[in-house]
Design a protein around this motif. Structure first.
Motif, PDB file in Angstrom:
ATOM      1  N   THR A  21      40.219  36.717  49.586  1.00 55.53           N
ATOM      2  CA  THR A  21      40.221  38.164  49.373  1.00 55.53           C
ATOM      3  C   THR A  21      40.906  38.516  48.057  1.00 55.53           C
ATOM      4  O   THR A  21      40.448  39.388  47.314  1.00 55.53           O
ATOM      5  CB  THR A  21      40.914  38.881  50.550  1.00 55.53           C
ATOM      6  N   HIS A  24      38.575  37.728  45.222  1.00 55.42           N
ATOM      7  CA  HIS A  24      37.506  38.735  45.194  1.00 55.42           C
ATOM      8  C   HIS A  24      38.014  40.033  44.565  1.00 55.42           C
ATOM      9  O   HIS A  24      37.334  40.635  43.730  1.00 55.42           O
ATOM     10  CB  HIS A  24      36.985  38.987  46.613  1.00 55.42           C
ATOM     11  N   GLN A  25      39.208  40.450  44.918  1.00 55.27           N
ATOM     12  CA  GLN A  25      39.767  41.684  44.358  1.00 55.27           C
ATOM     13  C   GLN A  25      40.010  41.561  42.855  1.00 55.27           C
ATOM     14  O   GLN A  25      39.765  42.506  42.109  1.00 55.27           O
ATOM     15  CB  GLN A  25      41.052  42.070  45.074  1.00 55.27           C
ATOM     16  N   ALA A  28      36.707  41.930  41.251  1.00 52.86           N
ATOM     17  CA  ALA A  28      36.213  43.299  41.410  1.00 52.86           C
ATOM     18  C   ALA A  28      36.923  44.262  40.463  1.00 52.86           C
ATOM     19  O   ALA A  28      36.333  45.277  40.052  1.00 52.86           O
ATOM     20  CB  ALA A  28      36.393  43.751  42.859  1.00 52.86           C
ATOM     21  N   ASN A  29      38.147  43.966  40.078  1.00 50.33           N
ATOM     22  CA  ASN A  29      38.912  44.840  39.194  1.00 50.33           C
ATOM     23  C   ASN A  29      38.525  44.702  37.729  1.00 50.33           C
ATOM     24  O   ASN A  29      38.948  45.513  36.911  1.00 50.33           O
ATOM     25  CB  ASN A  29      40.410  44.593  39.362  1.00 50.33           C
ATOM     26  N   ARG A  33      31.600  42.092  34.084  1.00 50.67           N
ATOM     27  CA  ARG A  33      31.449  40.816  34.776  1.00 50.67           C
ATOM     28  C   ARG A  33      30.234  40.081  34.251  1.00 50.67           C
ATOM     29  O   ARG A  33      29.172  40.668  34.080  1.00 50.67           O
ATOM     30  CB  ARG A  33      31.304  41.040  36.277  1.00 50.67           C
ATOM     31  N   GLU A  37      30.189  35.462  37.362  1.00 49.39           N
ATOM     32  CA  GLU A  37      31.239  36.151  38.125  1.00 49.39           C
ATOM     33  C   GLU A  37      30.632  36.999  39.238  1.00 49.39           C
ATOM     34  O   GLU A  37      31.183  37.065  40.340  1.00 49.39           O
ATOM     35  CB  GLU A  37      32.088  37.014  37.188  1.00 49.39           C
ATOM     36  N   ARG A  38      29.506  37.623  38.962  1.00 50.07           N
ATOM     37  CA  ARG A  38      28.834  38.399  40.021  1.00 50.07           C
ATOM     38  C   ARG A  38      28.369  37.474  41.144  1.00 50.07           C
ATOM     39  O   ARG A  38      28.495  37.801  42.325  1.00 50.07           O
ATOM     40  CB  ARG A  38      27.659  39.183  39.434  1.00 50.07           C
ATOM     41  N   MET A  41      31.343  36.503  43.171  1.00 49.97           N
ATOM     42  CA  MET A  41      31.745  37.589  44.078  1.00 49.97           C
ATOM     43  C   MET A  41      30.893  37.587  45.341  1.00 49.97           C
ATOM     44  O   MET A  41      31.407  37.792  46.442  1.00 49.97           O
ATOM     45  CB  MET A  41      31.656  38.943  43.375  1.00 49.97           C
ATOM     46  N   GLN A  42      29.595  37.346  45.197  1.00 47.11           N
ATOM     47  CA  GLN A  42      28.724  37.285  46.369  1.00 47.11           C
ATOM     48  C   GLN A  42      29.116  36.120  47.274  1.00 47.11           C
ATOM     49  O   GLN A  42      29.122  36.246  48.498  1.00 47.11           O
ATOM     50  CB  GLN A  42      27.266  37.166  45.941  1.00 47.11           C
ATOM     51  N   GLU A  45      32.278  37.123  49.102  1.00 49.28           N
ATOM     52  CA  GLU A  45      31.997  38.090  50.171  1.00 49.28           C
ATOM     53  C   GLU A  45      31.466  37.384  51.412  1.00 49.28           C
ATOM     54  O   GLU A  45      31.873  37.696  52.541  1.00 49.28           O
ATOM     55  CB  GLU A  45      31.013  39.146  49.682  1.00 49.28           C
TER      56      GLU A  45
END
Length: 75
Positions: A21, A24-25, A28-29, A33, A37-38, A41-42, A45
């Protein structure tokens, strides 16, 4: 499963959830990206959802949303 092994497993899962988490945060910040990086993130998640589901299976009374994200940088 013994109480000790059960607790050890829940601790491991909670630590993994906090680390995932947190990563991920941090992603996301970011304002911009890259495609990698995207994609990461997937992946994170999906891993977060799987960890939350596993924690609920081990202990239905435990709410995974109360596990704070780790603020340490991932290695």
């Amino acid at each position: 499963m013994t109480r000790y092994r059960r607790q050890s497993t829940l601790t491991f899962l909670a630590e993994r959830l906090a680390k995932t988490t947190g990563e991920h945060q941090r992603l996301a910040n970011r304002k911009r990206r890259e495609p990698a990086e995207r994609q990461r993130m997937q992946q994170l998640e999906a891993e977060i959802q799987a960890l939350e589901q596993t924690i609920r299976q081990f202990d239905p009374g435990l709410d995974p949303s109360v596990i704070a994200p780790s603020t340490r940088a991932s290695k």
